[in-house]
Design an enzyme around this catalytic site. Sequence first.
Site, PDB file in Angstrom:
ATOM      1  N   GLU A  88       0.838  -1.202   0.000  1.00 56.11           N
ATOM      2  CA  GLU A  88       0.000   0.000   0.000  1.00 56.11           C
ATOM      3  C   GLU A  88       0.874   1.254   0.000  1.00 56.11           C
ATOM      4  OE1 GLU A  88      -3.101  -0.023  -0.406  1.00 56.11           O
ATOM      5  OE2 GLU A  88      -3.702  -2.070   0.080  1.00 56.11           O
ATOM      6  N   CYS A 151      -7.490  -2.129   8.321  1.00 56.51           N
ATOM      7  CA  CYS A 151      -6.125  -2.116   7.786  1.00 56.51           C
ATOM      8  C   CYS A 151      -5.648  -0.690   7.547  1.00 56.51           C
ATOM      9  CB  CYS A 151      -6.047  -2.931   6.485  1.00 56.51           C
ATOM     10  SG  CYS A 151      -6.236  -4.697   6.787  1.00 56.51           S
ATOM     11  N   HIS A 173      -1.284  -5.740   1.611  1.00 60.83           N
ATOM     12  CA  HIS A 173      -2.510  -6.543   1.534  1.00 60.83           C
ATOM     13  C   HIS A 173      -2.240  -7.801   0.704  1.00 60.83           C
ATOM     14  CE1 HIS A 173      -5.679  -3.431   2.801  1.00 60.83           C
ATOM     15  NE2 HIS A 173      -6.000  -4.543   3.435  1.00 60.83           N
TER      16      HIS A 173
HETATM   17  N1  PCA Z   1      -8.204  -7.044   6.403  1.00 57.51           N
HETATM   18  C1  PCA Z   1      -9.079  -5.949   6.790  1.00 57.51           C
HETATM   19  C2  PCA Z   1      -8.894  -5.822   8.267  1.00 57.51           C
HETATM   20  C3  PCA Z   1      -8.231  -7.082   8.711  1.00 57.51           C
HETATM   21  C4  PCA Z   1      -7.755  -7.722   7.486  1.00 57.51           C
HETATM   22  O1  PCA Z   1      -7.040  -8.732   7.426  1.00 57.51           O
HETATM   23  C5  PCA Z   1      -8.860  -4.683   5.978  1.00 57.51           C
HETATM   24  O2  PCA Z   1      -8.443  -4.776   4.807  1.00 57.51           O
HETATM   25  O3  PCA Z   1      -9.126  -3.594   6.483  1.00 57.51           O
END
Ligand code: PCA
Length: 202
Positions: A88, A151, A173
Site C-alpha cells: 500500500e 487495515c 494486503h
Molecule cells: N483485512 C481488513 C482488516 C483485517 C484484514 O485482514 C482490511 O483490509 O481492512
Amino acid sequence: MMQEDYMKIMKKLLITGFEPFDGEQINPSWEAVDRLLTEINGYELVKLRIPVAFGEAAAKVIKVVDEIRPDVILCIGQAGGRGAITPELVGINLRNASIPDNNGYQPKDEPIVEGGECAYFSNLPVRKIAHAINVAGVPSHVSYSAGAYVCNDVLYTLLSHYKNTEMRIGFIHIPYCAEQNKEPSMDINDIVKGLVIAIENI
Ligand code: PCA
C-alpha cells in the site's frame, strides 16, 4: 559474548498479521506471518497478531513498538477480492466500514485523527517491492488505497504517530488463501514467498 555482539547489530522488524474477521475461520495474513522464518535479510522478525478492531489494533502495535523499538514495522492484512500481493502506498484519515469490526463497531465517514492530515505515504519502497515479487513469479502491484476499514486504520495511525521519527512503516494486503474456498485466492506458500521478497527489498 560473540553471540551478544551479533545480536546487537541485528536490525529488528515488527511484522503483524490479523485475527480472522467477517465470519472466516482463518486470516491468511496471520497464517503467512506465522510461517515466516524469524530471521530474514539481517532482520530479526518479531511477530504480532492483532485484532480486527478500530483503534485497538494500532494501539497494540504502538505498545509493542515502545517495548521492542524495531527499525521497521510491516503490517499484513487480507484484502478479499484482490488477486495479487499489494504493497500500500498511502493511508487516509478516514474510517468507513461496510461491516462491523470484531468489537461490533461500524464507523461511517469518521476521521481517524480529528483535524489530522488527510493522508500519509508509506516510507517503504513499495514499487521496488512489488516489482521484485512479480519478477519472482508471484503477482504483485502497488495499491493506492488500503480501504477505509481496520487495515487503513492501522496504516494511517502508525504513519501519523511516527511521522517525525526515523521509523519505517509499510502495509501489504494479500489475497484470500486457497483454504478459504473463495476466489480469487493465492497459495499460502506463494503469499509467504512474496512476503519474504518484500522483506528482502525494504
Ligand atoms: N483485512 C481488513 C482488516 C483485517 C484484514 O485482514 C482490511 O483490509 O481492512
